[in-house]
Design an enzyme around this catalytic site. Structure first.
Site, PDB file in Angstrom:
ATOM      1  N   ILE A  57       6.132   5.507  -5.141  1.00  0.00           N
ATOM      2  CA  ILE A  57       6.848   4.544  -4.289  1.00  0.00           C
ATOM      3  C   ILE A  57       5.960   3.320  -4.090  1.00  0.00           C
ATOM      4  O   ILE A  57       4.802   3.445  -3.643  1.00  0.00           O
ATOM      5  CB  ILE A  57       7.179   5.165  -2.908  1.00  0.00           C
ATOM      6  CG1 ILE A  57       7.986   6.461  -3.077  1.00  0.00           C
ATOM      7  CG2 ILE A  57       7.933   4.163  -2.032  1.00  0.00           C
ATOM      8  CD1 ILE A  57       8.191   7.237  -1.772  1.00  0.00           C
ATOM      9  N   ASP A  61      -1.134  -3.868  -5.642  1.00  0.00           N
ATOM     10  CA  ASP A  61      -0.534  -5.177  -5.358  1.00  0.00           C
ATOM     11  C   ASP A  61       0.362  -5.501  -6.555  1.00  0.00           C
ATOM     12  O   ASP A  61      -0.134  -5.865  -7.628  1.00  0.00           O
ATOM     13  CB  ASP A  61      -1.636  -6.227  -5.189  1.00  0.00           C
ATOM     14  CG  ASP A  61      -1.066  -7.621  -4.913  1.00  0.00           C
ATOM     15  OD1 ASP A  61       0.168  -7.813  -5.065  1.00  0.00           O
ATOM     16  OD2 ASP A  61      -1.843  -8.512  -4.545  1.00  0.00           O
ATOM     17  N   ASN A  64      10.202  -0.514  -4.457  1.00  0.00           N
ATOM     18  CA  ASN A  64      10.629  -0.936  -3.119  1.00  0.00           C
ATOM     19  C   ASN A  64       9.855  -2.147  -2.600  1.00  0.00           C
ATOM     20  O   ASN A  64      10.381  -2.913  -1.791  1.00  0.00           O
ATOM     21  CB  ASN A  64      10.445   0.266  -2.165  1.00  0.00           C
ATOM     22  CG  ASN A  64      10.433  -0.142  -0.719  1.00  0.00           C
ATOM     23  OD1 ASN A  64      11.467  -0.446  -0.132  1.00  0.00           O
ATOM     24  ND2 ASN A  64       9.245  -0.193  -0.117  1.00  0.00           N
ATOM     25  N   ARG A 106       8.163  -1.726 -16.608  1.00  0.00           N
ATOM     26  CA  ARG A 106       7.639  -1.793 -17.981  1.00  0.00           C
ATOM     27  C   ARG A 106       6.505  -0.785 -18.187  1.00  0.00           C
ATOM     28  O   ARG A 106       6.398  -0.144 -19.237  1.00  0.00           O
ATOM     29  CB  ARG A 106       7.151  -3.228 -18.264  1.00  0.00           C
ATOM     30  CG  ARG A 106       6.374  -3.426 -19.528  1.00  0.00           C
ATOM     31  CD  ARG A 106       7.238  -3.255 -20.769  1.00  0.00           C
ATOM     32  NE  ARG A 106       6.470  -3.339 -22.000  1.00  0.00           N
ATOM     33  CZ  ARG A 106       5.834  -2.320 -22.571  1.00  0.00           C
ATOM     34  NH1 ARG A 106       5.871  -1.122 -22.025  1.00  0.00           N
ATOM     35  NH2 ARG A 106       5.160  -2.481 -23.702  1.00  0.00           N
ATOM     36  N   TYR A 110      14.700 -16.033  -1.782  1.00  0.00           N
ATOM     37  CA  TYR A 110      14.790 -14.578  -1.562  1.00  0.00           C
ATOM     38  C   TYR A 110      16.072 -14.022  -2.202  1.00  0.00           C
ATOM     39  O   TYR A 110      16.033 -13.004  -2.909  1.00  0.00           O
ATOM     40  CB  TYR A 110      14.743 -14.258  -0.060  1.00  0.00           C
ATOM     41  CG  TYR A 110      14.853 -12.764   0.194  1.00  0.00           C
ATOM     42  CD1 TYR A 110      13.797 -11.908  -0.132  1.00  0.00           C
ATOM     43  CD2 TYR A 110      16.018 -12.199   0.721  1.00  0.00           C
ATOM     44  CE1 TYR A 110      13.896 -10.542   0.061  1.00  0.00           C
ATOM     45  CE2 TYR A 110      16.125 -10.827   0.917  1.00  0.00           C
ATOM     46  CZ  TYR A 110      15.057 -10.008   0.587  1.00  0.00           C
ATOM     47  OH  TYR A 110      15.166  -8.637   0.768  1.00  0.00           O
ATOM     48  N   LYS A 153      16.585 -11.218  -5.385  1.00  0.00           N
ATOM     49  CA  LYS A 153      17.355  -9.969  -5.346  1.00  0.00           C
ATOM     50  C   LYS A 153      18.510  -9.999  -6.354  1.00  0.00           C
ATOM     51  O   LYS A 153      18.900  -8.947  -6.870  1.00  0.00           O
ATOM     52  CB  LYS A 153      17.822  -9.671  -3.916  1.00  0.00           C
ATOM     53  CG  LYS A 153      16.667  -9.360  -2.958  1.00  0.00           C
ATOM     54  CD  LYS A 153      15.881  -8.120  -3.396  1.00  0.00           C
ATOM     55  CE  LYS A 153      14.789  -7.729  -2.419  1.00  0.00           C
ATOM     56  NZ  LYS A 153      14.068  -6.504  -2.813  1.00  0.00           N
ATOM     57  N   VAL A 202      17.943  -4.045   7.981  1.00  0.00           N
ATOM     58  CA  VAL A 202      17.216  -2.849   8.400  1.00  0.00           C
ATOM     59  C   VAL A 202      16.040  -3.320   9.249  1.00  0.00           C
ATOM     60  O   VAL A 202      15.310  -4.224   8.826  1.00  0.00           O
ATOM     61  CB  VAL A 202      16.640  -2.095   7.177  1.00  0.00           C
ATOM     62  CG1 VAL A 202      16.090  -0.745   7.599  1.00  0.00           C
ATOM     63  CG2 VAL A 202      17.669  -1.949   6.067  1.00  0.00           C
TER      64      VAL A 202
HETATM   65  P1  NDP Z   1       8.427  -3.990   5.241  1.00  0.00           P
HETATM   66  O1  NDP Z   1       7.793  -5.318   5.414  1.00  0.00           O
HETATM   67  O2  NDP Z   1       8.433  -3.043   6.388  1.00  0.00           O
HETATM   68  O3  NDP Z   1       7.800  -3.249   3.980  1.00  0.00           O
HETATM   69  C1  NDP Z   1       7.504  -3.942   2.795  1.00  0.00           C
HETATM   70  C2  NDP Z   1       6.545  -3.100   1.992  1.00  0.00           C
HETATM   71  O4  NDP Z   1       6.275  -3.813   0.783  1.00  0.00           O
HETATM   72  C3  NDP Z   1       5.239  -2.869   2.701  1.00  0.00           C
HETATM   73  O5  NDP Z   1       4.830  -1.532   2.504  1.00  0.00           O
HETATM   74  C4  NDP Z   1       4.282  -3.825   1.996  1.00  0.00           C
HETATM   75  O6  NDP Z   1       2.996  -3.224   1.967  1.00  0.00           O
HETATM   76  C5  NDP Z   1       4.880  -3.836   0.610  1.00  0.00           C
HETATM   77  N1  NDP Z   1       4.491  -5.000  -0.174  1.00  0.00           N
HETATM   78  C6  NDP Z   1       4.704  -6.316   0.075  1.00  0.00           C
HETATM   79  N2  NDP Z   1       4.141  -7.054  -0.877  1.00  0.00           N
HETATM   80  C7  NDP Z   1       3.556  -6.189  -1.745  1.00  0.00           C
HETATM   81  C8  NDP Z   1       2.804  -6.347  -2.930  1.00  0.00           C
HETATM   82  N3  NDP Z   1       2.507  -7.565  -3.430  1.00  0.00           N
HETATM   83  N4  NDP Z   1       2.361  -5.243  -3.577  1.00  0.00           N
HETATM   84  C9  NDP Z   1       2.628  -4.017  -3.081  1.00  0.00           C
HETATM   85  N5  NDP Z   1       3.320  -3.798  -1.963  1.00  0.00           N
HETATM   86  C10 NDP Z   1       3.771  -4.885  -1.300  1.00  0.00           C
HETATM   87  O7  NDP Z   1       9.921  -4.305   4.762  1.00  0.00           O
HETATM   88  P2  NDP Z   1      11.111  -3.365   4.266  1.00  0.00           P
HETATM   89  O8  NDP Z   1      10.756  -1.945   4.336  1.00  0.00           O
HETATM   90  O9  NDP Z   1      12.306  -3.831   4.966  1.00  0.00           O
HETATM   91  O10 NDP Z   1      11.221  -3.855   2.750  1.00  0.00           O
HETATM   92  C11 NDP Z   1      11.269  -2.962   1.647  1.00  0.00           C
HETATM   93  C12 NDP Z   1      12.209  -3.511   0.611  1.00  0.00           C
HETATM   94  O11 NDP Z   1      13.520  -3.544   1.147  1.00  0.00           O
HETATM   95  C13 NDP Z   1      11.911  -4.944   0.160  1.00  0.00           C
HETATM   96  O12 NDP Z   1      12.077  -5.025  -1.236  1.00  0.00           O
HETATM   97  C14 NDP Z   1      12.972  -5.778   0.879  1.00  0.00           C
HETATM   98  O13 NDP Z   1      13.263  -6.955   0.185  1.00  0.00           O
HETATM   99  C15 NDP Z   1      14.117  -4.792   0.865  1.00  0.00           C
HETATM  100  N6  NDP Z   1      15.173  -5.041   1.824  1.00  0.00           N
HETATM  101  C16 NDP Z   1      14.905  -5.076   3.161  1.00  0.00           C
HETATM  102  C17 NDP Z   1      15.927  -5.292   4.061  1.00  0.00           C
HETATM  103  C18 NDP Z   1      15.703  -5.373   5.532  1.00  0.00           C
HETATM  104  O14 NDP Z   1      16.609  -5.860   6.246  1.00  0.00           O
HETATM  105  N7  NDP Z   1      14.567  -4.933   6.054  1.00  0.00           N
HETATM  106  C19 NDP Z   1      17.308  -5.450   3.605  1.00  0.00           C
HETATM  107  C20 NDP Z   1      17.479  -5.416   2.176  1.00  0.00           C
HETATM  108  C21 NDP Z   1      16.438  -5.197   1.338  1.00  0.00           C
HETATM  109  P3  NDP Z   1       1.608  -4.015   2.037  1.00  0.00           P
HETATM  110  O15 NDP Z   1       1.798  -5.176   2.961  1.00  0.00           O
HETATM  111  O16 NDP Z   1       0.650  -2.959   2.571  1.00  0.00           O
HETATM  112  O17 NDP Z   1       1.322  -4.366   0.629  1.00  0.00           O
HETATM  113  C1  8X3 Z   2      17.020  -8.477   3.594  1.00  0.00           C
HETATM  114  C2  8X3 Z   2      18.276  -8.631   4.334  1.00  0.00           C
HETATM  115  O1  8X3 Z   2      20.037 -10.299   4.995  1.00  0.00           O
HETATM  116  O2  8X3 Z   2      17.817 -10.581   5.922  1.00  0.00           O
HETATM  117  O3  8X3 Z   2      17.270  -8.298   2.226  1.00  0.00           O
HETATM  118  O4  8X3 Z   2      18.266 -11.124   3.616  1.00  0.00           O
HETATM  119  S1  8X3 Z   2      18.605 -10.243   4.736  1.00  0.00           S
END
Ligand code: NDP
Ligand code: 8X3
Length: 258
Positions: A11, A65, A92, A126, A158, A162, A191
Site C-alpha cells: 500500500i 516517495d 493510494n 510499471r 488535481y 485523477k 473523506v
Molecule cells: P491523507 O493526506 O490522509 O493521506 C495521503 C497519504 O499519501 C499519506 O500517507 C501520505 O504519506 C501519502 N503521500 C503523499 N505524497 C506521497 C509521496 N510522494 N510518496 C508516498 N506517499 C505519499 O489523504 P487521503 O487518505 O485522503 O488520500 C489518499 C488518496 O485518496 C489520495 O490519492 C487522494 O487523492 C485520494 N482521495 C481522497 C479523498 C478525500 O476526500 N480525502 C477523496 C478522493 C480521493 P506521507 O506524507 O507520509 O508520504
Molecule cells: C478529493 C475529493 O472533492 O475534495 O479527491 O477533490 S475533492
C-alpha cells in the site's frame, strides 16, 4: 479462511487516511503480509508495530516517495524475500496542493501533484507488472476520485491528475486482458483524512470548512471497499467504484434539497 490469506499487499501512502485504514482492514480480515510505504517512515513503523501486536500480521514499513520516480524500481527489486512476492498493489498515495485558479497556478504545485498522483502511480505500476505477468496473476487498485470524473473551480490540476489515473487504469485493464491480472479503481467522494490539511498547508480553519455542515465519509468506508474489491473470486473484476457520503452527489459541491 479468507481468499486473502497469505497474500502480500503493498500500500502506498499508508501513513495516514485511506491508506492507513486499508492496512488495518486487510490485517483484520486475513492473514496477510503487508508492505506499507510512505515518506514518513516513523509513522508507518508505528502502524506496523501496532498491526503486528494486535493482529499478528507481518508488516514491512518502508520509506517510499512515489514522486522520486527513479527510486521506485530499486525499492521493488530490493524488497526482502519474505515480502517480494507482491499479490496486491494499492496505489493510494496522492495529494492536492492548494485551490488556486489557473490564472494563479504555481508551477511547483502543479508539478508536485502531477508527479505524485500520476507519474508516481504509473511508476509503481510499471515496477510491479513484470512480476504479475510472470505469475499470471496480481491485483492493482488505483485510488482515483470523483474529481477525476467531474471538475470544480480551483481543482484544475488535481482533477486532471485523477482523470489521468482513470484513463491509465482503463488502458491498463485492456492491456492485461487474458493475463490473469486485475486492474481496479476506487473513486471516493469526500473523506475526512489529512487530505484537506495538506491541501491548505496545515490551515485548520480552511481544512475544517471543507467538511462543515455535513457528514463526510471516514477512511474506513473506503478501506472496506478496497478490501472487498480484491477479495472477490479471481474471475470478478470490480472495475470502477464511485463512493459518496449521503450528502454528496457530484464533485466538491453538496447538492442540498431546496
Ligand atoms: P491523507 O493526506 O490522509 O493521506 C495521503 C497519504 O499519501 C499519506 O500517507 C501520505 O504519506 C501519502 N503521500 C503523499 N505524497 C506521497 C509521496 N510522494 N510518496 C508516498 N506517499 C505519499 O489523504 P487521503 O487518505 O485522503 O488520500 C489518499 C488518496 O485518496 C489520495 O490519492 C487522494 O487523492 C485520494 N482521495 C481522497 C479523498 C478525500 O476526500 N480525502 C477523496 C478522493 C480521493 P506521507 O506524507 O507520509 O508520504
Ligand atoms: C478529493 C475529493 O472533492 O475534495 O479527491 O477533490 S475533492
Amino acid at each position: 479462511m479468507s481468499r486473502l490469506d497469505n497474500k502480500t499487499i503493498l500500500i502506498t501512502g499508508a501513513s495516514s487516511g485511506i491508506g492507513k485504514s486499508t492496512a488495518y482492514e486487510f490485517a483484520k480480515v486475513a492473514k496477510v503480509k503487508l508492505v506499507l510505504g510512505a515518506r514518513r517512515l516513523p509513522a508507518v513503523e508505528e502502524i506496523a508495530k501496532d498491526l503486528t501486536s494486535n493482529y499478528g500480521v507481518s508488516v514491512l514499513p518502508i520509506k517510499l516517495d512515489v514522486s522520486d520516480l527513479e527510486s521506485i524500481p530499486k525499492i521493488i527489486e530490493n524488497l526482502p524475500k519474505e515480502f517480494a512476492d507482491i499479490d496486491v498493489l494499492v496505489n493510494n498515495a496522492g495529494l492536492a496542493v492548494g485551490v488556486d485558479k489557473v490564472r494563479d497556478l504555481k508551477v511547483d504545485d502543479a508539478v508536485r501533484m502531477m508527479t505524485t498522483n500520476v507519474l508516481g502511480l504509473m511508476a509503481m505500476t510499471r515496477a510491479i507488472l513484470p512480476l504479475y505477468y510472470k505469475k499470471g496473476k496480481g491485483d492493482i487498485v488505483n485510488v482515483g476520485s470523483v474529481a477525476g470524473r467531474e471538475s470544480y473551480p480551483g481543482g484544475s490540476v488535481y482533477c486532471s491528475t485523477k482523470s489521468a489515473v482513470a484513463q491509465f487504469t482503463s488502458a491498463l485493464r485492456k492491456e492485461t486482458i487474458d493475463t490473469g491480472v486485475r486492474v481496479m479503481e476506487v473513486d471516493p467522494g469526500q473523506v475526512e483524512t489529512e487530505f484537506s490539511m495538506v491541501r491548505y498547508s496545515g490551515d485548520h480553519e480552511k481544512a475544517g470548512n471543507v467538511y462543515k455542515g455535513y457528514e463526510p465519509l471516514i477512511p474506513e468506508d473506503i478501506a472496506e471497499i478496497i478490501v472487498f474489491t480484491v477479495s472477490r473470486r479471481p474471475n470478478v473484476v470490480i472495475a470502477d467504484t464511485l463512493v459518496f457520503p449521503n450528502q454528496q452527489a457530484g464533485a466538491y459541491h453538496l447538492y442540498k434539497q431546496p
